[in-house]
Write a protein that holds these residues in place. Sequence first.
Motif, PDB file in Angstrom:
ATOM      1  N   GLU A 214      -4.270  75.950 -49.853  1.00 43.88           N
ATOM      2  CA  GLU A 214      -4.191  75.023 -50.976  1.00 43.88           C
ATOM      3  C   GLU A 214      -5.546  74.357 -51.211  1.00 43.88           C
ATOM      4  N   GLY A 215      -5.726  73.844 -52.431  1.00 43.58           N
ATOM      5  CA  GLY A 215      -7.040  73.349 -52.807  1.00 43.58           C
ATOM      6  C   GLY A 215      -7.001  72.096 -53.646  1.00 43.58           C
ATOM      7  N   SER A 216      -7.844  72.052 -54.665  1.00 44.92           N
ATOM      8  CA  SER A 216      -8.087  70.840 -55.433  1.00 44.92           C
ATOM      9  C   SER A 216      -6.818  70.273 -56.052  1.00 44.92           C
ATOM     10  N   ASP A 217      -6.025  71.120 -56.691  1.00 48.09           N
ATOM     11  CA  ASP A 217      -4.845  70.619 -57.399  1.00 48.09           C
ATOM     12  C   ASP A 217      -3.868  69.940 -56.441  1.00 48.09           C
ATOM     13  N   GLU A 218      -3.613  70.593 -55.321  1.00 43.88           N
ATOM     14  CA  GLU A 218      -2.652  70.051 -54.359  1.00 43.88           C
ATOM     15  C   GLU A 218      -3.192  68.793 -53.683  1.00 43.88           C
ATOM     16  N   PHE A 219      -4.489  68.784 -53.378  1.00 44.23           N
ATOM     17  CA  PHE A 219      -5.114  67.610 -52.766  1.00 44.23           C
ATOM     18  C   PHE A 219      -5.033  66.411 -53.704  1.00 44.23           C
ATOM     19  N   ARG A 220      -5.384  66.617 -54.952  1.00 43.22           N
ATOM     20  CA  ARG A 220      -5.359  65.499 -55.910  1.00 43.22           C
ATOM     21  C   ARG A 220      -3.932  65.034 -56.175  1.00 43.22           C
ATOM     22  N   GLU A 221      -2.998  65.969 -56.201  1.00 43.11           N
ATOM     23  CA  GLU A 221      -1.596  65.575 -56.364  1.00 43.11           C
ATOM     24  C   GLU A 221      -1.127  64.746 -55.175  1.00 43.11           C
ATOM     25  N   ALA A 222      -1.570  65.124 -53.975  1.00 43.41           N
ATOM     26  CA  ALA A 222      -1.200  64.356 -52.786  1.00 43.41           C
ATOM     27  C   ALA A 222      -1.660  62.908 -52.917  1.00 43.41           C
ATOM     28  N   PHE A 223      -2.853  62.723 -53.429  1.00 42.80           N
ATOM     29  CA  PHE A 223      -3.370  61.364 -53.616  1.00 42.80           C
ATOM     30  C   PHE A 223      -2.608  60.644 -54.722  1.00 42.80           C
ATOM     31  N   HIS A 248     -13.278  71.448 -46.951  1.00 41.49           N
ATOM     32  CA  HIS A 248     -14.096  72.236 -47.879  1.00 41.49           C
ATOM     33  C   HIS A 248     -13.810  73.723 -47.686  1.00 41.49           C
ATOM     34  N   TRP A 249     -13.869  74.465 -48.760  1.00 41.16           N
ATOM     35  CA  TRP A 249     -13.506  75.891 -48.700  1.00 41.16           C
ATOM     36  C   TRP A 249     -14.396  76.689 -47.758  1.00 41.16           C
ATOM     37  N   ALA A 261     -16.587  68.076 -55.550  1.00 43.00           N
ATOM     38  CA  ALA A 261     -16.061  67.199 -56.604  1.00 43.00           C
ATOM     39  C   ALA A 261     -14.759  66.531 -56.192  1.00 43.00           C
ATOM     40  N   ASP A 262     -13.995  67.169 -55.302  1.00 41.76           N
ATOM     41  CA  ASP A 262     -12.739  66.568 -54.853  1.00 41.76           C
ATOM     42  C   ASP A 262     -12.991  65.340 -53.985  1.00 41.76           C
ATOM     43  N   ALA A 296     -23.292  68.818 -45.866  1.00 43.58           N
ATOM     44  CA  ALA A 296     -24.384  68.105 -46.533  1.00 43.58           C
ATOM     45  C   ALA A 296     -24.047  67.801 -47.987  1.00 43.58           C
ATOM     46  N   THR A 297     -23.580  68.795 -48.723  1.00 37.40           N
ATOM     47  CA  THR A 297     -23.308  68.576 -50.147  1.00 37.40           C
ATOM     48  C   THR A 297     -22.097  67.674 -50.359  1.00 37.40           C
ATOM     49  N   SER A 298     -21.099  67.795 -49.481  1.00 39.45           N
ATOM     50  CA  SER A 298     -19.915  66.957 -49.621  1.00 39.45           C
ATOM     51  C   SER A 298     -20.226  65.504 -49.268  1.00 39.45           C
ATOM     52  N   THR A 299     -21.017  65.297 -48.220  1.00 42.17           N
ATOM     53  CA  THR A 299     -21.422  63.929 -47.877  1.00 42.17           C
ATOM     54  C   THR A 299     -22.226  63.321 -49.009  1.00 42.17           C
ATOM     55  N   ALA A 300     -23.130  64.099 -49.585  1.00 44.76           N
ATOM     56  CA  ALA A 300     -23.928  63.590 -50.702  1.00 44.76           C
ATOM     57  C   ALA A 300     -23.036  63.190 -51.881  1.00 44.76           C
ATOM     58  N   ALA A 301     -22.027  63.992 -52.170  1.00 44.81           N
ATOM     59  CA  ALA A 301     -21.116  63.667 -53.266  1.00 44.81           C
ATOM     60  C   ALA A 301     -20.345  62.392 -52.975  1.00 44.81           C
ATOM     61  N   HIS A 302     -19.915  62.226 -51.728  1.00 44.59           N
ATOM     62  CA  HIS A 302     -19.170  61.033 -51.306  1.00 44.59           C
ATOM     63  C   HIS A 302     -20.026  59.786 -51.415  1.00 44.59           C
TER      64      HIS A 302
END
Length: 309
Positions: A214-223, A248-249, A261-262, A296-302
Motif C-alpha cells: 500500500e502507498g500514498s492513498d492508503e496512508f493519507r486515508e489512514a491519517f 518510502h518505496w 510528498a506524503d 535524505a530526500t524524505s527528511t528534507a521534505a519533512h
Amino acid sequence: MTTLLITHPAGLDHVMPPGHPESAERLKAVDQALEAERFASLIRIEAPLGTLDQVALCHPADHAQALIDSSPASGFVQVDGDTFMSPGTIEAALRAVGGAVLAVDEVMAGKARNAFVAMRPPGHHAERDRAMGFCFFNHAAVAARHAQKAHGAERVAIVDWDVHHGNGTQDIFWDDASVLYASSHEMPLYPGTGAASERGTHGTIVNVPLRPGEGSDEFREAFEVAILPRLDAFRPDLVVISAGFDAHWRDPLASLNLREADFAWATQKLMELADRHAGGRIVSVLEGGYDLDALATSTAAHVAALMGS
C-alpha cells in the motif's frame, strides 16, 4: 519563530557491525541534505548529553544504568538479534535523549515554533525495561513526559509514521490517558505489534496498520479517517512526531510505497492541528529510514514543511 535543528557528531560514533542497516551513514545523509541552501535559516544547536533522570522519566533507573554499565570498551555487545552496542553507543543514545528534551524546552518556551532532532540510534522500539529493534532509550516518550513534568502540558500526542510499529511507545503509555499514541505502520512486519484492536487502557492508542504494497492513498486515508480526528478530539498541548522514513518505496526493510510528498503532507496536516490546539508546538525526532537517498530526500521534505517552505 522558526524551526530548530538539533543534532550532534556523537551520533556518528554509534557504530554497528559491517552491513548493518542502522549505520552512521544514515546521519551523514541527513546532515548533508539539511546543508542545502533552503535550510540556511534553521536554528542549529548541538544536542546536550541527556541525564539518567531524564531517561528515568520512561525507563526504570536500574534498567537504564544496567545498559550504561554494559557499554563495551571495544568491539560490540549484542543486546538482541539485531541491536548492538559499541563504545560510542551510550553517548549517542543519551544525546538523542538530551536533544529531545532540549527541543521540548525550546518549543514550549516559544523560542522556536517547532524542532527536528536528527540523532541516532532511533528510539520507538525501546520499551520500559527492554532495549530492542536498534533502540535503547525512547526519545519521543521522554519528550512527552518531559513536556508534562517540566512545562505542565496536560495532554501530549505522539504520532508515529515509521513503517515499523512503535511497540516501545505503546508499552510506555498503554495505561496513560494523558498521552495519545497514534501509529501508521506496515503489518505484518517487525515487531509484530500494532493491531487496530490494541487500544490501551483508556482508548488512547490508535493503530492503523497498512498492508504490504500500500502507498500514498492508503496512508493519507489512514491519517484523514483514523488519526487526525482522534488528535482533534484529544486536543494536545504538544505534538511529538516519531519521524521514520522507512515507509518510502525505496526502503529495503519494508514494503510500503510512500513518496517524499506524503511525509510533507502529513507534516503539514500535523502543523495545522498543532496550530488549532497546541500553539503550533511540534517536536519531531528521527526514527528509521534505511535507504540513504530516500532518507535524505524524505527528511528534507519533512523539515522544509516544518519551516513552512
